[in-house]
Design a protein around this motif. Structure first.
Motif, PDB file in Angstrom:
ATOM      1  N   VAL A  80      -9.120  14.292 -15.962  1.00 36.69           N
ATOM      2  CA  VAL A  80      -8.396  14.241 -14.692  1.00 36.69           C
ATOM      3  C   VAL A  80      -8.402  15.614 -14.019  1.00 36.69           C
ATOM      4  O   VAL A  80      -8.631  15.741 -12.820  1.00 36.69           O
ATOM      5  CB  VAL A  80      -6.948  13.752 -14.928  1.00 36.69           C
ATOM      6  N   ARG A  81      -8.199  16.660 -14.813  1.00 36.26           N
ATOM      7  CA  ARG A  81      -8.178  18.001 -14.216  1.00 36.26           C
ATOM      8  C   ARG A  81      -9.544  18.380 -13.657  1.00 36.26           C
ATOM      9  O   ARG A  81      -9.641  18.976 -12.591  1.00 36.26           O
ATOM     10  CB  ARG A  81      -7.726  19.024 -15.270  1.00 36.26           C
ATOM     11  N   VAL A  82     -10.575  18.031 -14.385  1.00 39.63           N
ATOM     12  CA  VAL A  82     -11.918  18.365 -13.902  1.00 39.63           C
ATOM     13  C   VAL A  82     -12.215  17.592 -12.617  1.00 39.63           C
ATOM     14  O   VAL A  82     -12.741  18.150 -11.647  1.00 39.63           O
ATOM     15  CB  VAL A  82     -12.971  18.071 -14.985  1.00 39.63           C
ATOM     16  N   LEU A  83     -11.829  16.319 -12.594  1.00 38.62           N
ATOM     17  CA  LEU A  83     -12.076  15.521 -11.387  1.00 38.62           C
ATOM     18  C   LEU A  83     -11.348  16.124 -10.184  1.00 38.62           C
ATOM     19  O   LEU A  83     -11.889  16.201  -9.084  1.00 38.62           O
ATOM     20  CB  LEU A  83     -11.627  14.075 -11.612  1.00 38.62           C
ATOM     21  N   HIS A  84     -10.130  16.545 -10.412  1.00 37.84           N
ATOM     22  CA  HIS A  84      -9.379  17.167  -9.330  1.00 37.84           C
ATOM     23  C   HIS A  84     -10.138  18.385  -8.800  1.00 37.84           C
ATOM     24  O   HIS A  84     -10.291  18.574  -7.592  1.00 37.84           O
ATOM     25  CB  HIS A  84      -7.995  17.576  -9.825  1.00 37.84           C
ATOM     26  N   LEU A  85     -10.618  19.191  -9.720  1.00 34.92           N
ATOM     27  CA  LEU A  85     -11.335  20.393  -9.316  1.00 34.92           C
ATOM     28  C   LEU A  85     -12.610  20.051  -8.548  1.00 34.92           C
ATOM     29  O   LEU A  85     -12.934  20.679  -7.545  1.00 34.92           O
ATOM     30  CB  LEU A  85     -11.679  21.224 -10.557  1.00 34.92           C
ATOM     31  N   LEU A  86     -13.305  19.026  -9.021  1.00 34.10           N
ATOM     32  CA  LEU A  86     -14.519  18.614  -8.312  1.00 34.10           C
ATOM     33  C   LEU A  86     -14.180  18.194  -6.883  1.00 34.10           C
ATOM     34  O   LEU A  86     -14.917  18.472  -5.942  1.00 34.10           O
ATOM     35  CB  LEU A  86     -15.216  17.467  -9.048  1.00 34.10           C
ATOM     36  N   GLY A  87     -13.059  17.518  -6.730  1.00 34.59           N
ATOM     37  CA  GLY A  87     -12.637  17.096  -5.400  1.00 34.59           C
ATOM     38  C   GLY A  87     -12.311  18.286  -4.518  1.00 34.59           C
ATOM     39  O   GLY A  87     -12.588  18.301  -3.316  1.00 34.59           O
ATOM     40  N   GLU A  88     -11.719  19.320  -5.114  1.00 29.96           N
ATOM     41  CA  GLU A  88     -11.350  20.507  -4.342  1.00 29.96           C
ATOM     42  C   GLU A  88     -12.566  21.324  -3.952  1.00 29.96           C
ATOM     43  O   GLU A  88     -12.681  21.802  -2.828  1.00 29.96           O
ATOM     44  CB  GLU A  88     -10.446  21.417  -5.195  1.00 29.96           C
ATOM     45  N   GLU A  89     -13.430  21.552  -4.934  1.00 28.39           N
ATOM     46  CA  GLU A  89     -14.515  22.498  -4.732  1.00 28.39           C
ATOM     47  C   GLU A  89     -15.813  21.839  -4.273  1.00 28.39           C
ATOM     48  O   GLU A  89     -16.595  22.441  -3.554  1.00 28.39           O
ATOM     49  CB  GLU A  89     -14.787  23.277  -6.032  1.00 28.39           C
ATOM     50  N   GLY A  90     -16.042  20.597  -4.705  1.00 27.92           N
ATOM     51  CA  GLY A  90     -17.316  19.923  -4.447  1.00 27.92           C
ATOM     52  C   GLY A  90     -17.723  19.874  -2.979  1.00 27.92           C
ATOM     53  O   GLY A  90     -18.840  20.249  -2.630  1.00 27.92           O
ATOM     54  N   PRO A  91     -16.823  19.430  -2.086  1.00 29.45           N
ATOM     55  CA  PRO A  91     -17.217  19.259  -0.689  1.00 29.45           C
ATOM     56  C   PRO A  91     -17.731  20.540  -0.058  1.00 29.45           C
ATOM     57  O   PRO A  91     -18.517  20.489   0.877  1.00 29.45           O
ATOM     58  CB  PRO A  91     -15.926  18.793  -0.017  1.00 29.45           C
TER      59      PRO A  91
END
Ligand SMILES: Nc1nc2c(ncn2[C@@H]2O[C@H](COP(=O)(O)OP(=O)(O)OP(=O)(O)O)[C@@H](O)[C@H]2O)c(=O)[nH]1
Ligand SMILES: [Mg+2]
Lengths: 925, 182
Positions: free
Chosen positions: A469-480
């Protein structure tokens, strides 16, 4: 007499239930019966101690009754009984009334003629029951006991004297001479230990240790006396036989060095002497103290390191451990000094004691230069499989702090981290690795893309829901924001297909953030994927998908405020407000929760706070003065001038993110209560607290400056330390040095009770949008009324009085907010305006002190670990922040130190706003 | 073996022949309670006696009687605690400073409060006018008078004039005490 198994006790310790009331009743009956039966009473007392020590308590009147019936036992001379009596009295004394009644009885047991077994017990008990009104009565007795020839009596008296200090320091001070005599008396205990061939503790001179400790308590307020004491006891011949006492003396030395620069040379030569002491604990303490001195020079550090180096190859675990631990701490700030030990430290990597091995590796990571980092990393990779998770975490943490210090090494560290991430390991270990990678992404921007791919790979096969869950959150923050966002979309969507509902929900949220990318094809594919999620079996997942789809149809700014808000609530404050709301009862629940009462933080602020917390958690505190270092606001803290305590000098800085947030929140709540202030708008910045008086004066005044758009509010926290005086109509007259500041109003304090605290606010207008500095000369005005000592009622007629306090300075730093930024060089190159100034700082000894002083007066964020100088001679400090209006400002401070010329520094400042760079460059003057 | 036997013998003997009793010494501060007790126990009088804080206990032996003497502090803060130590005692000694008339009124009030306590009903009291070696000390009759002893009718009350310092009438006190053992 034979001691057969005692049936009475079977219902007690170790046995079954023991009823409190039954024990109480039995005790009262047993202790009051005549004649006294010592064994029965002892059993009862044992039961009582058992109850008291396992957490049972008696009501005050029950305790008192028990206490008095126990005093009857003083008629029996049985030694074992008397010892039990003392034990129980000490326990009950806290909670019973009139305990003073046993004083005379106990005093009889302390006399020289009484049995030596009674005396220490009696003395220790006496200290628990005596109060300020009777302490005089035991003065003579204590003096005699302190110098008693028997060490256990003497020690009991010395230790009891510590406990009597809060009762009456003045009376205890009267046996200073006796205490001094005892340090010198060299009583050995046990007296005939060893010689008799009996096993037991080795004889020691513990009394010296206790006496020295007490002597310090009695003299610590007086630096001259302390220095004299150190000289006396460290002198030739070495009157201190107890190693523990010498260690304590070294701690006093550390204090003197820290407080008085002039004492450093003579004190340091004592320390060097102790490096050769025959007791290793003394060697360690001396070495540690030398290495913890502020701005320790190479010459000072070398002998200490040499001694520790010898211990690294000691056959004893403890010695190796102590040595490597001290070196490890020192390596964090001065790795190049520990280099010389590298060969010895390398041989400890495989030490059979894992604590030693782990310290060895983490030390080497710091002492190694950039080149050796790679080699070590390889070495650890082999090592990692042999150690437990707990030690792996220590290694990972070391690497994590290495990342922040050597951003250039990020590639090899990242590959190390991704390597260990693939290894087997428990949750805590995996979490530590993930945290380290998160840090890299946040604080070393170059590593972002690679780190994100490693994390994507990690969640493909991750057994820990929380981490996924934490990694997914980070991907959402940084990915775009990355170059190829679509790559991450694939990884995220895979989770929606394969995982449990918690992970799926997190994936949907992460996915939705990609819909903000301004690329229609991306938006379209995100929409397709989200639409598929509407069929998910789980409510939460469907809800999130529906919400995201709906947001895709609203204007971008609105969507953005939901998906990627610019500011987030201060979590600490939010939690507190929610708790208050939930526990507020029906009244609070009748209205909706008001989120506007929670302060919001911008991303910059959150990052800066997090960074501070990270750095302070991975850095050791070297030298006691480093925590709460005088990071006051206001111009000229420390660098200010000779002698006069400058306004900001005594302030304490809040370290860590939590403290910073809490403070803002606390002020906001207080300011919100003052109606007149509401029209000023929001507070732009609240300064640190600056003390305007010396401590321990009649009235202690501290000031906080709150900066508004066109106003300035001075908050004066006033403490009335007098016991017998009330202050009425308390106000502060603050006169600005510039007439561009105009007083608006004063919020006075109608009454300030004795020994209490209150606040006065003074509001001014200030030139809007400018950074005008000013100083206020401030005077406290009030009516002073004495209390009638017998009734405690204040006199009718008081007299008007005033009390001058230090000036309040509004300095350049008050307009600046420390802010974190990942890439210093890039930012530096983009700032348009530049100015520089050169200074010589007098009275500043060393670069660490210079850094502290510059950071505190500029109020900017030190970056890249540059707040800790690695060399004694030259250093570059990198600072960044924003003005209260939001403009970027940065400073590069080059400094040099020589014993002859002190610190010379050149500040080059750059800024977005034209006026700011020259202002910052000139701020130190 | 023999010492063990003789101790047992003494012990058995003592069961039949010896007895223990409890008494309390009360009175205002500085009256001379602690000094008297030292002399009662066969010790020498000392003039540097320190005030008693709370209480202290001392055994005095007279013939086959062991007297456990509870010597209480006379300062005002301790007076409320007297009653706790008087419950169940065989006798109370109430000592006044017969050479310091200024204190006698307070002494009388404390005395009256004491004898009116239901829990102490019937306990025999011996009032002692101490320090009769000093000039102008009140004599027995004067003490009986100021202390209003004639009005006590529910118990045995005696009154002696003594001096702990000069050892005057101390034996008489001891004999009176022993007569109260049961
Ligand atoms: N001249 C004279 N002095 C006495 C006599 N008895 C006691 N004193 C003195 O009176 C003072 C008080 O004596 P203490 O025995 O301590 O008095 P106390 O009643 O125990 O006092 P507290 O313990 O405070 O209640 C001391 O200085 C004694 O020396 C006496 O018979 N004659
Ligand atoms: Mg006394």
């Amino acid at each position: 007499m034979s001691y057969k198994k005692n049936e009475d006790l079977d219902s007690g310790p170790g046995g079954s239930v023991m009823d409190k009331m039954t024990v109480f009743q039995d005790c009262i009956a047993g202790f009051n019966s005549s004649p006294i039966q010592p064994r029965r009473c002892r059993v009862l007392l044992t039961k009582l101690t058992y109850l008291l020590s396992t957490g049972d308590t008696f009501a005050r009147d029950e305790s008192t009754t028990l206490f008095f019936s126990i005093t009857k036992l003083f008629q029996h001379k049985d030694i074992a009984l008397r010892q039990m009596v003392y034990l129980v009295i000490k326990e009950l004394a806290k909670n019973a009334d009139d305990v003073i009644m046993v004083t005379s009885s106990i005093m009889k047991d302390t006399t020289v003629s009484s049995d030596v077994v009674y005396r220490p017990n009696a003395i220790r008990t006496l200290a628990r029951i005596i109060d300020a009104s009777t302490i005089q009565a035991i003065e003579r007795l204590m003096k005699t006991a302190v110098v008693d020839k028997h060490p256990i009596v003497s020690t009991a008296a010395l230790v009891s004297s510590y406990h009597l200090l809060p009762v009456s320091r003045d009376v205890v001070r009267r046996w200073t001479n006796e205490t001094q005599e005892t340090v010198l008396a060299q009583k050995m205990f046990p007296q005939y230990g060893g010689a008799s061939g009996m096993s037991g503790p080795a004889p020691s001179y513990m009394t010296q240790y206790h006496a020295l400790g007490l002597l310090y308590q009695l003299r610590s307020h007086d630096r001259m006396a302390l220095v004299k004491m150190i000289q006396q006891f460290s002198g030739a011949g070495g009157s201190l036989r107890s190693p523990a006492a010498v260690v304590m003396l070294i701690r006093f030395v550390a204090r003197v060095i820290d407080e008085d620069r002039n004492m450093r040379r003579p004190m340091n030569s004592l320390l060097v002497g102790w490096l050769k002491h025959k007791s290793d604990m003394v060697n360690f303490e001396a070495a540690k103290t030398i290495l913890e001195m502020k701005d320790v020079t190479d010459e000072e550090a070398t002998p200490a390191i040499a001694v520790l180096q010898l211990f690294l190859s000691s056959p004893r675990f403890v010695s190796r451990f102590a040595a490597i631990r001290i070196l490890n701490r020192f390596a964090m700030v001065r790795p190049q000094n520990v280099n010389v030990c590298n060969i010895d430290i390398e041989s400890l990597i495989n030490d059979s004691n894992r604590s030693i091995a782990t310290y060895a590796i983490t030390t080497l990571l710091k002492t190694g230069n950039e080149a050796s980092v790679d080699r070590l990393m390889k070495q650890i990779t082999g090592f990692m499989n042999d150690i437990s998770d707990e030690f792996k975490i220590i290694v990972v943490d070391a690497i994590r702090s290495l990342c922040l210090k050597f951003p250039a090494k990020q590639a090899s560290m990242l590959s190390f981290l991704s390597g260990v991430l693939r290894d087997e390991g428990g949750y805590e270990f995996k979490r530590a690795v993930i945290e380290a990678m998160f840090d890299l992404i946040k604080f070393v921007p170059e590593s972002k893309e690679d780190a994100l791919s490693y994390l994507c790979e990690f969640i493909e096969d991750c057994e820990f829901t929380k981490l996924a869950v934490r990694v997914l959150h980070l991907l959402g923050e940084e990915g775009p924001g990355t170059k190829h966002p679509t790559k991450y979309i694939r990884y995220i969507y895979n989770r929606v297909v394969l995982e449990n509902s918690i992970v799926r929900a997190a994936a949907v949220t992460a996915l939705s953030k990609f819909s903000l990318i301004e690329d229609e094809s991306v938006q379209a594919s995100v929409k397709v994927l989200l639409t598929r999620c509407l069929d998910d079996p789980d409510d939460e997942v469907r809800d999130r998908a529906a919400m995201a789809l709906r947001l895709a149809t609203v204007p971008t700014p609105v969507a953005k405020s939901y998906l990627a808000p610019d500011s987030v609530p201060s979590l600490g404050a939010l939690e507190q407000q929610l708790i208050m709301y939930v526990t507020g009862g029906p009244d609070a629940a009748s209205v909706a929760f008001d989120i506007s009462t929670v302060p919001f933080l911008t991303r910059d602020q959150v990052d800066a706070d997090n960074f501070r917390a990270k750095v302070s958690s991975t850095m050791p505190v070297i030298g006691s003065s480093m925590d709460g270092s005088g990071a006051g606001s206001g111009a000229g803290a420390g660098a200010g001038g000779k002698g006069s305590p400058s306004a900001g000098g005594a302030a304490s800085s809040s370290s860590g993110a939590g403290a910073h947030e809490d403070k803002t929140q606390m002020y906001a709540a207080a300011l919100a209560k003052i109606p007149e202030l509401q029209e000023f708008g929001a507070v732009m910045r609240s300064s640190n607290v600056a003390a305007l008086t010396e401590s321990e004066t009649e009235y202690e005044v501290r000031c906080v400056k709150h900066l508004y758009k066109a106003h300035l509010v001075l908050q004066f926290d006033i403490e009335n330390t007098l016991k017998d005086t009330v202050l009425e109509d308390v106000s502060v007259i603050a006169t600005p040095s510039e007439d561009t500041f105009e007083e608006q109003f004063i919020v006075t304090l109608p009454k300030l009770e004795p020994e209490s605290q209150g606040t006065v606010y003074v509001a001014f207008t200030r030139p809007e949008g400018e950074y005008e500095t000013v100083s206020f000369s401030s005077t406290l005005h009030f009516i002073s009324k004495e209390l009638d000592p017998s009734t405690g009622v204040p006199d009718d007629t008081g007299y008007e009085d005033e009390y001058q306090v230090e000036d309040v300075e509004l300095g350049v730093g008050d307009f600046l907010v420390p802010t974190y930024i990942g890439n210093f060089q890039h930012m530096w190159d983009t700032l348009p305006y530049e100015a520089s100034e050169t200074y010589g700082l007098e009275g500043v000894n060393g670069l660490t002190e210079a850094c502290e002083s510059v950071i505190s007066s500029l109020s900017l964020q030190p970056l890249e670990g540059s707040e800790l100088p690695l060399q004694a001679a030259t250093h570059v400090l990198k600072l960044f922040g924003r003005t209260v209006q939001g403009g970027k400002v940065s400073a590069l401070v080059r400094m040099a130190y020589s014993a002859k010329n002190g610190v010379t520094l050149k500040i080059t400042a750059k800024s977005e706003e034209e006026v700011v760079a020259p202002m910052v460059a000139a701020a130190i003057a | 073996m023999s010492s063990w036997f003789s101790r047992l013998y003494e012990y058995i003997l003592s069961l039949f022949w010896s007895s223990e009793m409890d008494i309390t010494l009360l009175g205002l501060q500085n009256a001379g309670k602690t000094s008297l007790l030292r002399v009662l126990g066969g010790g020498d009088f000392t003039s540097d006696s320190i005030p008693t804080i709370g209480f202290s206990m001392k055994r005095v032996r007279k013939g086959r009687v062991t007297i456990k003497c509870w010597d209480l502090g006379g300062q005002p803060r301790f007076r409320s605690m007297w009653e706790r130590y008087c419950k169940g005692v065989n006798a109370i000694l109430f000592i006044v400073d017969s050479a310091d008339p200024a204190t006698l009124q307070v002494a009388r009030m404390e005395f009256e409060a004491l004898v009116s306590k239901p829990s102490l009903e019937g306990i025999p009291v011996l009032v002692l006018g101490n320090k009769n070696d000093l000039p102008d000390a009140y004599d027995v009759d004067a003490i009986i008078d100021v202390m209003n002893l004639k009005s006590v009718d529910d118990r045995e009350v005696s009154c002696y004039s003594i001096s702990a310092k000069e050892n005057v009438n101390v034996d008489a006190v001891l004999n009176w005490l022993v007569s109260k053992s049961n």
